[in-house]
Design a protein around this motif. Structure first.
Motif, PDB file in Angstrom:
ATOM      1  N   VAL A 198       1.080  -1.126   0.081  1.00 19.08           N
ATOM      2  CA  VAL A 198      -0.019   0.101  -0.165  1.00 19.08           C
ATOM      3  C   VAL A 198       0.868   1.188  -0.168  1.00 19.08           C
ATOM      4  N   LEU A 199       1.828   1.254   0.900  1.00 20.63           N
ATOM      5  CA  LEU A 199       2.781   2.454   1.025  1.00 20.63           C
ATOM      6  C   LEU A 199       3.460   2.674  -0.445  1.00 20.63           C
ATOM      7  N   ALA A 200       3.936   1.464  -0.977  1.00 16.92           N
ATOM      8  CA  ALA A 200       4.818   1.621  -2.409  1.00 16.92           C
ATOM      9  C   ALA A 200       3.727   2.120  -3.107  1.00 16.92           C
ATOM     10  N   THR A 201       2.668   1.669  -3.149  1.00 18.81           N
ATOM     11  CA  THR A 201       1.660   2.223  -4.451  1.00 18.81           C
ATOM     12  C   THR A 201       1.358   3.605  -4.181  1.00 18.81           C
ATOM     13  N   GLU A 243      -8.510   2.353  -6.228  1.00 23.03           N
ATOM     14  CA  GLU A 243      -7.048   2.312  -6.988  1.00 23.03           C
ATOM     15  C   GLU A 243      -5.979   1.599  -6.333  1.00 23.03           C
ATOM     16  N   LEU A 244      -5.814   1.854  -5.114  1.00 23.42           N
ATOM     17  CA  LEU A 244      -5.048   0.885  -4.270  1.00 23.42           C
ATOM     18  C   LEU A 244      -5.029  -0.784  -4.325  1.00 23.42           C
ATOM     19  N   ALA A 245      -6.594  -1.061  -4.310  1.00 22.46           N
ATOM     20  CA  ALA A 245      -6.761  -2.415  -4.546  1.00 22.46           C
ATOM     21  C   ALA A 245      -6.462  -2.779  -5.623  1.00 22.46           C
ATOM     22  N   GLY A 246      -6.583  -1.999  -6.889  1.00 20.13           N
ATOM     23  CA  GLY A 246      -6.491  -2.506  -8.251  1.00 20.13           C
ATOM     24  C   GLY A 246      -4.735  -2.499  -8.441  1.00 20.13           C
ATOM     25  N   THR A 248      -2.706  -3.415  -5.978  1.00 28.00           N
ATOM     26  CA  THR A 248      -2.078  -4.318  -5.063  1.00 28.00           C
ATOM     27  C   THR A 248      -2.513  -5.806  -5.211  1.00 28.00           C
ATOM     28  N   MET A 249      -2.120  -6.557  -4.411  1.00 25.26           N
ATOM     29  CA  MET A 249      -2.800  -7.965  -4.077  1.00 25.26           C
ATOM     30  C   MET A 249      -3.778  -8.096  -2.894  1.00 25.26           C
ATOM     31  N   ILE A 250      -4.342  -6.851  -2.587  1.00 28.30           N
ATOM     32  CA  ILE A 250      -5.269  -6.965  -1.404  1.00 28.30           C
ATOM     33  C   ILE A 250      -6.559  -6.666  -1.812  1.00 28.30           C
ATOM     34  N   THR A 251      -7.354  -7.540  -1.348  1.00 35.69           N
ATOM     35  CA  THR A 251      -8.902  -7.131  -1.740  1.00 35.69           C
ATOM     36  C   THR A 251      -9.379  -5.728  -1.354  1.00 35.69           C
ATOM     37  N   THR A 252     -10.490  -5.449  -1.704  1.00 35.90           N
ATOM     38  CA  THR A 252     -11.227  -4.101  -1.363  1.00 35.90           C
ATOM     39  C   THR A 252     -11.478  -4.199   0.021  1.00 35.90           C
ATOM     40  N   GLY A 253     -12.056  -5.167   0.483  1.00 33.74           N
ATOM     41  CA  GLY A 253     -12.341  -5.583   2.021  1.00 33.74           C
ATOM     42  C   GLY A 253     -11.057  -5.446   2.836  1.00 33.74           C
ATOM     43  N   GLY A 254     -10.055  -6.280   2.607  1.00 32.61           N
ATOM     44  CA  GLY A 254      -8.893  -6.296   3.262  1.00 32.61           C
ATOM     45  C   GLY A 254      -7.978  -4.835   3.354  1.00 32.61           C
ATOM     46  N   MET A 255      -8.444  -4.156   2.203  1.00 30.00           N
ATOM     47  CA  MET A 255      -7.797  -2.800   2.020  1.00 30.00           C
ATOM     48  C   MET A 255      -8.184  -1.929   2.891  1.00 30.00           C
ATOM     49  N   SER A 256      -9.572  -1.946   3.338  1.00 30.25           N
ATOM     50  CA  SER A 256     -10.118  -1.134   4.259  1.00 30.25           C
ATOM     51  C   SER A 256      -9.492  -1.276   5.773  1.00 30.25           C
ATOM     52  N   LYS A 257      -9.170  -2.353   5.990  1.00 30.48           N
ATOM     53  CA  LYS A 257      -8.565  -2.749   7.300  1.00 30.48           C
ATOM     54  C   LYS A 257      -7.011  -2.319   7.269  1.00 30.48           C
ATOM     55  N   ARG A 258      -6.504  -2.565   6.256  1.00 27.63           N
ATOM     56  CA  ARG A 258      -5.019  -2.177   6.083  1.00 27.63           C
ATOM     57  C   ARG A 258      -5.035  -0.673   6.149  1.00 27.63           C
ATOM     58  N   ILE A 259      -5.862  -0.055   5.546  1.00 27.58           N
ATOM     59  CA  ILE A 259      -5.736   1.386   5.530  1.00 27.58           C
ATOM     60  C   ILE A 259      -5.988   2.018   7.115  1.00 27.58           C
ATOM     61  N   VAL A 268     -10.225   9.476  -0.250  1.00 27.53           N
ATOM     62  CA  VAL A 268      -8.688   9.761  -1.080  1.00 27.53           C
ATOM     63  C   VAL A 268      -7.798   9.260   0.376  1.00 27.53           C
ATOM     64  N   VAL A 269      -6.995   8.338   0.053  1.00 28.12           N
ATOM     65  CA  VAL A 269      -5.763   7.996   0.987  1.00 28.12           C
ATOM     66  C   VAL A 269      -4.490   8.601   0.691  1.00 28.12           C
ATOM     67  N   ALA A 270      -3.816   9.224   1.514  1.00 27.68           N
ATOM     68  CA  ALA A 270      -2.582  10.009   1.207  1.00 27.68           C
ATOM     69  C   ALA A 270      -1.313   9.375   2.079  1.00 27.68           C
ATOM     70  N   LEU A 271      -0.190   9.473   1.743  1.00 28.75           N
ATOM     71  CA  LEU A 271       1.012   9.382   2.626  1.00 28.75           C
ATOM     72  C   LEU A 271       1.226  10.401   3.520  1.00 28.75           C
TER      73      LEU A 271
END
Length: 165
Positions: A60-63, A77-80, A82-93, A115-118
């Motif tokens: 996620v951070l690299a993306t 966009e992050l899910a697209g 990476t190898m992380i599902t949309t559901g998993g993405m929310s928990k990761r974020i 929007v997610v930002a570094l």
């Protein structure tokens, strides 16, 4: 055979004995590729661990970092990327936000979107982790000579394309 016998050779020999009517030669490629992938994952995650990141966190951070300034993308966009599902993405974020590595805000173009930002801390973390990651990948690829590495990349690129990846 131009290599020392390994576990895959032993598995193939057993299958040849038990099922001589089947061609087990694909196991030579697939079995070794699977074992190489598992070893590489172990080697890569060791570096992520040193930076306090799980594999998905690094992704996620690299993306976000690759997006360029202002280092932001939507969760979709992050899910697209990476190898992380949309559901998993929310928990990761959520976890990355709690760690102070990313922020989340409403989209300026989509009233319901986010929007997610570094953060500065997140950018410093991924820059340090990516520097070590590239050194680690160099070390791993340098186990092959330059010609073999280039040929392996060519073959894998061709195979992935044919598999539709």
């Amino acid at each position: 055979m131009d290599h020392e016998p390994d576990a895959v050779d032993a598995i193939q020999a057993e299958w040849r004995r038990e099922r001589p009517e089947l061609d087990v030669s694909p196991q030579g490629v697939i079995g070794r590729l699977h074992r190489v992938a598992a070893r590489l994952t172990d080697e890569l995650t060791t570096v992520y661990d040193r930076h306090g990141l799980a594999e998905g966190d690094f992704d996620v951070l690299a993306t976000l970092r690759r997006a360029g300034a202002p280092f932001e993308r939507t969760p979709g966009e992050l899910a697209g990327h990476t190898m992380i599902t949309t559901g998993g993405m929310s928990k990761r974020i959520d976890r990355l936000e709690r760690a102070g590595l990313v922020t989340r805000r409403a989209s300026e173009t989509d009233g319901r979107g986010r929007v997610v930002a570094l953060t500065e801390r997140g950018r410093a973390a991924i820059d340090a982790a990516f520097t070590d990651h590239m050194a680690n990948e160099r070390r791993l690829v340098d186990e092959l000579d330059a010609h073999d590495a280039a040929e392996l990349e060519r073959i894998l690129t061709l195979w992935l394309g044919r598999l539709g990846a």
